[in-house]
Motif scaffolding. Structure first.
Motif, PDB file in Angstrom:
ATOM      1  N   GLN A  88       0.865   4.007  -2.763  1.00 53.73           N
ATOM      2  CA  GLN A  88       0.381   5.434  -2.693  1.00 53.73           C
ATOM      3  C   GLN A  88       1.595   6.487  -3.101  1.00 53.73           C
ATOM      4  OE1 GLN A  88       0.080   5.387   1.879  1.00 53.73           O
ATOM      5  NE2 GLN A  88      -2.244   5.383   1.601  1.00 53.73           N
ATOM      6  N   GLN A 117      -6.186  -0.306   1.605  1.00 51.94           N
ATOM      7  CA  GLN A 117      -6.423   0.837   2.238  1.00 51.94           C
ATOM      8  C   GLN A 117      -7.449   0.738   3.391  1.00 51.94           C
ATOM      9  OE1 GLN A 117      -6.987   3.430  -1.186  1.00 51.94           O
ATOM     10  NE2 GLN A 117      -5.546   4.741  -0.337  1.00 51.94           N
ATOM     11  N   GLN A 129      -7.361  -0.702  -3.143  1.00 50.86           N
ATOM     12  CA  GLN A 129      -8.461  -0.527  -2.655  1.00 50.86           C
ATOM     13  C   GLN A 129      -8.872  -1.005  -1.385  1.00 50.86           C
ATOM     14  OE1 GLN A 129     -11.709  -0.143  -5.466  1.00 50.86           O
ATOM     15  NE2 GLN A 129     -10.480   0.626  -7.153  1.00 50.86           N
ATOM     16  N   VAL A 137       0.981  -1.132   0.028  1.00 52.75           N
ATOM     17  CA  VAL A 137      -0.067   0.196   0.034  1.00 52.75           C
ATOM     18  C   VAL A 137       0.904   1.249   0.036  1.00 52.75           C
ATOM     19  CG1 VAL A 137      -1.561   1.350   1.370  1.00 52.75           C
ATOM     20  CG2 VAL A 137      -1.917  -1.097   1.118  1.00 52.75           C
TER      21      VAL A 137
END
Length: 290
Positions: free
Chosen positions: A14, A69, A66, A10
């Motif tokens: 990001q 997160q 998705q 993640v």
């Protein structure tokens, strides 16, 4: 799915950079690359398109990003919730206490505890000493305070405080020189298993009364009311009779054994983990004065 590897993925997604992800996570860039490869191997799918000059997610990677997160947000929320329990901002506390302790000694302590820790839900279970011991062994309560000494080797029993006991009778009974007929008087006693019952029987035995005539009730308040109505004599904690003594409905009588006191005890189940709320309340028990 390995949560540590998911965090690496993640972060890389990001920042769109394995190097920036490494800096943010305070690990090396090769460790980020290795973590991503391990996650791809576990999921048997490709998460990044390595042909691109920049870090670019595949379609599967977009989907996992998705979900990742959301999962990490839930993890953070769970951690904060658990920290709030340790900080006593929320949680629950079940206190088990002998009836007299529950009715007279604990209310001011619970009030002080609630003022300091308003997020803690409190349940108070009042019963006799034997019943409270069983509840603690069954892990149904967190803190236990009882009127009688407990011999069960499975429990740790520590003195908490001393409590004065008084013998009482109806005023007209005391005026009739009850001492002359002490062996024939009826005594109002608590039920078997109560700390008050054990103390009363011991005191009566010290006076040579080993098989008294008695009426059995299930609370010290009931003893006071029965005595006030002339049913017999009683031995109760002073705190239970003080109001009725002040009103003149019952009167203290002097037994030929001097001052009467008993010890109240805190019980613990050894090796059982103790919650932060229970430790905080036990700390308050140690500060209460008579």
């Amino acid at each position: 799915m390995n949560l540590h590897l998911l965090k690496i993925f993640v972060q890389a997604a990001q920042t769109q950079s394995f190097t920036k992800a490494a800096d943010a996570l305070e690990i090396t860039q090769p460790a980020v690359s290795k973590g991503v490869r391990e996650l791809e191997s576990q999921l048997d799918t490709v998460l990044f398109d390595r042909r691109a000059k920049q870090v670019k997610l595949t379609e599967a990677g977009e989907l996992l990003f998705q979900y990742g997160q959301s999962l990490l947000a839930i993890e953070k929320e769970a951690e904060e919730a658990l920290y709030s329990f340790n900080d006593l901002k929320r949680g629950s506390l079940t206190i088990g206490a002998s009836t007299t302790v529950a009715s007279y000694w604990l209310p001011p302590l619970i009030s002080a505890f609630r003022s300091k820790y308003p997020g803690i839900d409190i349940r108070l279970s009042g019963a006799n000493t034997e019943q409270i011991s069983r509840q603690l062994l069954a892990c149904e309560i967190d803190v236990a305070v009882v009127e009688g000494e407990v011999k069960d080797p499975r429990l740790e029993s520590r003195p908490w405080r001393e409590e004065e006991m008084v013998a009482i009778g109806a005023p007209y009974v005391v005026a009739q020189s009850w001492e002359d007929e002490i062996q024939s008087w009826t005594w109002v006693l608590r039920e078997i298993g109560s700390g008050s019952r054990a103390v009363s029987e011991r005191l009566l035995s010290n006076m040579g009364i080993r098989t008294p005539q008695f009426i059995e009730v299930n609370s010290n308040e009931a003893i006071v009311q029965m005595v006030a109505n002339g049913v017999g004599l009683g031995i109760v904690p002073r705190i239970c009779a003080r109001d009725q003594i002040a009103l003149g409905r019952v009167q203290r009588i002097s037994l030929p054994i001097g001052q009467m006191k008993r010890t109240l005890y805190r019980l613990r189940l050894p090796l059982r983990p103790v919650s932060a709320a229970a430790l905080a309340f036990e700390g308050m028990l140690g500060t209460q004065t008579a």
